[in-house]
Design a protein around this motif. Structure first.
Motif, mmCIF file in Angstrom:
data_model
loop_
_atom_site.group_PDB
_atom_site.id
_atom_site.type_symbol
_atom_site.label_atom_id
_atom_site.label_comp_id
_atom_site.label_asym_id
_atom_site.label_seq_id
_atom_site.Cartn_x
_atom_site.Cartn_y
_atom_site.Cartn_z
ATOM 1 N N UNK A 1 -0.288 16.683 -12.529
ATOM 2 C CA UNK A 1 -0.444 18.125 -12.496
ATOM 3 C C UNK A 1 0.328 19.082 -13.137
ATOM 4 N N UNK A 2 1.464 18.636 -13.230
ATOM 5 C CA UNK A 2 2.571 19.325 -14.114
ATOM 6 C C UNK A 2 2.153 19.391 -15.587
ATOM 7 N N UNK A 3 1.648 18.226 -16.041
ATOM 8 C CA UNK A 3 1.316 18.074 -17.343
ATOM 9 C C UNK A 3 -0.057 18.975 -17.694
ATOM 10 N N UNK A 4 -0.800 18.853 -16.756
ATOM 11 C CA UNK A 4 -2.013 19.678 -17.102
ATOM 12 C C UNK A 4 -1.909 21.275 -17.015
ATOM 13 N N UNK B 1 2.689 10.088 -9.482
ATOM 14 C CA UNK B 1 1.995 10.280 -10.819
ATOM 15 C C UNK B 1 0.987 11.339 -10.965
ATOM 16 N N UNK B 2 0.174 11.591 -9.648
ATOM 17 C CA UNK B 2 -0.730 12.767 -9.614
ATOM 18 C C UNK B 2 0.304 14.002 -9.755
ATOM 19 N N UNK B 3 1.387 14.273 -9.231
ATOM 20 C CA UNK B 3 2.175 15.385 -9.150
ATOM 21 C C UNK B 3 2.556 15.414 -10.770
ATOM 22 N N UNK C 1 0.896 -1.167 0.112
ATOM 23 C CA UNK C 1 -0.091 -0.068 0.017
ATOM 24 C C UNK C 1 0.865 1.356 0.007
ATOM 25 N N UNK C 2 1.872 1.230 0.727
ATOM 26 C CA UNK C 2 3.116 2.351 0.646
ATOM 27 C C UNK C 2 3.447 2.630 -0.582
ATOM 28 N N UNK C 3 3.604 1.648 -1.282
ATOM 29 C CA UNK C 3 4.414 1.846 -2.550
ATOM 30 C C UNK C 3 3.396 2.227 -3.754
ATOM 31 N N UNK C 4 1.930 1.737 -3.405
ATOM 32 C CA UNK C 4 1.188 2.280 -4.199
ATOM 33 C C UNK C 4 0.771 3.736 -3.923
ATOM 34 N N UNK C 5 0.646 4.148 -2.888
ATOM 35 C CA UNK C 5 0.354 5.296 -2.335
ATOM 36 C C UNK C 5 1.585 6.364 -3.122
ATOM 37 N N UNK C 6 2.801 5.998 -2.896
ATOM 38 C CA UNK C 6 3.941 6.874 -3.221
ATOM 39 C C UNK C 6 3.880 6.838 -4.945
ATOM 40 N N UNK C 7 3.418 5.990 -5.373
ATOM 41 C CA UNK C 7 3.392 6.089 -6.917
ATOM 42 C C UNK C 7 2.317 6.583 -7.255
ATOM 43 N N UNK C 8 0.984 6.533 -6.836
ATOM 44 C CA UNK C 8 -0.155 7.281 -7.206
ATOM 45 C C UNK C 8 0.252 8.875 -6.995
#
Length: 533
Positions: free
Chosen positions: A29-32, A24-26, A14-21
């Motif tokens: 946001x940069x892309x957007x 990815x979100x950051x 779960x920790x890996x998934x949270x950091x990955x998400x």
């Protein structure tokens, strides 16, 4: 309600998934942000009249000074009134090129537009077909409102368009095609302002050519190149944070193992380690938890035994004290002859009470034994309970109470122990008679569904005190008055619950807030019409 702190189980995955998400979100946001910036640049580079119409509150109030500068900087705007007078122009130069007379040859943005087609006419001469079209906003269909034909010198050969002209100028011919200059487009918008006055707006905007588009996209590409260092910084920060998070997840386990080597005790908060490694900690802690649980159960059993012994002693002490006192009086010849029969009657009644308490206690202990077996047989429950109630009627009447019965007429076939079921009914009715005043009405109902047999015994008497209602089925629980007088053993309802459970049923004291009676016991037995013929 006090706020409670909720703790979630940690998980390495779960920790890996949270950091990955999160990472990815950051990046998303940069892309957007960059995409939005580039889209804004494109919109600003090639604006259309719809961009101006977003400020309809300004346009409709003729407050043209509030039109955004980014539009007037790269676009030209001129507005005419109903009389063809210029009421606003973003640049004085366009007033010399565009007049109200040109409005007739400028396409409208509201769906009315000109189309120009080149074709061959007689003598192989080139000519032009001009159509005035209208597009339906709902269906998208195009309808021709009018047309005319021009020769190559722009003389009008035929058609109903421009009937007041013999020919068109080269400038008018360009305007028909939506061309203001080689690199600018032109369109008009007709509307009424907030005062109901007619306005015609001419909007001149840069034309999107391959060269201009490539220029804007080149700037956008440089924006993406500038974003690469930012993305690299985000990746570096995320890597450091992820490494720190992983180390902190394993730190409690490492500390607990190190402490175990020193003190031979393994203490760890299972919520502080990832769930994937919790089996390791559970192997150390489960044994201690089981020992603690067993010790606690032993203490509870000891306390319960002490309470039962105390209650039995208390309940037996009252009648035995009376018997002892009266017997001693007989031994010392202190009882007058005319009162001997009365004293003997008291001794007998108290001995019966003590014997009844012992028998009741024996029944309670016997039915609670794991090897106890009830005498189960098939019986017709409707007639059986009706017979018991008929036998109890005189007792109820002597107590100056009333009985109301609601038992269905159809027979109910049931497998049960007759003696235990009789004891159940007698205990419940006996309690109602013992603890309620005269004029109390006792209600008994019996009905059946496809799943359960429902037996209800209720009364409209004094009710059960709140201080014992939550534990009314526990042994040796009675009202204070019954305990003091020695008339209540506190085992009646405990035995009722045992009888119900032996038959696989359930009993509950219906809360007074949910019942129409002062006291209501609701009993349900499992039942299936297919299981019993």
């Amino acid at each position: 309600m006090k706020a409670r702190k909720i703790r979630f189980q940690k998980s390495f995955i779960f920790t890996c998934a949270v950091h990955f998400l999160g990472y990815s979100l950051i990046l998303f946001l940069i892309y957007m942000i960059i995409s939005s910036f580039i889209q804004t640049r494109l919109s600003n580079a090639f604006p259309v009249i719809e961009d101006l119409l977003k400020y309809d509150d300004v346009v409709n109030k003729d407050d043209f000074s509030k039109i955004p500068a980014r539009l007037t900087r790269i676009c030209d705007i001129i507005i005419f009134d109903e009389d063809g007078r210029t009421i606003y122009a973003s640049d004085r130069a366009i007033t010399e090129k565009i007049s109200a007379e040109n409005l007739v040859v400028i396409s409208s943005c509201d769906g009315t537009f000109y189309s120009v087609y080149e074709k061959d006419c007689e003598n192989n001469q080139r000519c032009y077909l001009i159509n005035l079209n209208e597009q339906d906003a709902d269906t998208g269909r195009i309808r021709i409102l009018g047309s005319c034909t021009l020769d190559e010198d722009l003389n009008i050969l035929s058609g109903e368009l421009f009937s007041d002209k013999d020919s068109l100028t080269q400038e008018e011919f360009q305007l028909l095609q939506g061309i203001y200059t080689s690199n600018k487009n032109i369109v008009k918008y007709e509307y009424e302002n907030d005062l109901g006055e007619y306005r015609a707006m001419v909007f001149i905007s840069p034309q999107m050519t391959a060269q201009s588009y490539d220029k804007v996209m080149g700037r956008a590409s440089r924006m993406w190149l500038m974003a690469i260092p930012l993305i690299a910084i985000v990746i570096l920060i995320e890597g450091l944070l992820f490494t720190r998070k992983v180390r902190s997840s394993f730190l409690p386990l490492n500390e607990a193992v190190a402490n175990y080597e020193k003190t031979q005790t393994f203490k760890i908060d299972t919520h502080a380690v990832p769930v994937e490694f919790q089996p390791i900690t559970q192997n150390f802690t489960q044994l201690l938890n089981r020992l603690t649980k067993v010790q606690k159960e032993k203490e509870e059993i000891y306390k319960e035994r002490q309470r039962i012994i105390t209650d039995i002693s208390h309940d037996l002490k009252t009648p035995l004290t009376v018997i002892q006192g009266y017997a001693k009086a007989f031994m010392e010849n202190m009882i007058p002859e005319d009162k001997k029969d009365k004293y003997l009657s008291v001794i007998y009644n108290r001995s019966v009470l003590a014997a009844g308490l012992i028998d009741t206690l024996f029944d309670y202990v016997r039915m609670g034994h794991p090897q106890y077996q009830a005498n189960i047989e098939e019986l017709e429950l409707t007639g059986y309970i009706s017979g018991i109630l008929a036998e109890k009627y005189s007792e109820i009447e002597n107590s100056q109470c009333f009985l109301e019965v609601d038992i269905q007429d159809a027979p109910i076939h049931f497998c049960g122990d007759k003696k235990l079921l009789r004891r159940l009914i007698e205990n419940l009715i006996g309690n109602a008679l013992k603890y309620n005043p005269p004029e109390t009405t006792i209600y008994v109902s019996l009905n059946v569904t496809d799943q359960a047999i429902c037996l209800t015994v209720a009364d409209n008497g004094a009710g059960i005190p709140k201080d014992i209602s939550d534990q009314v089925f526990a042994p040796f629980v009675t009202g204070s008055a019954a305990r003091t007088s020695g008339d209540g053993t506190g085992l009646g309802l405990a035995i009722v619950r045992q009888i119900v459970e032996i038959h696989g049923g359930n009993i509950q004291l219906v809360p007074s807030t949910e019942s129409h009676y002062a006291t209501e016991f609701k009993i349900t037995f499992p039942y299936s019409r297919q299981s019993i013929p």
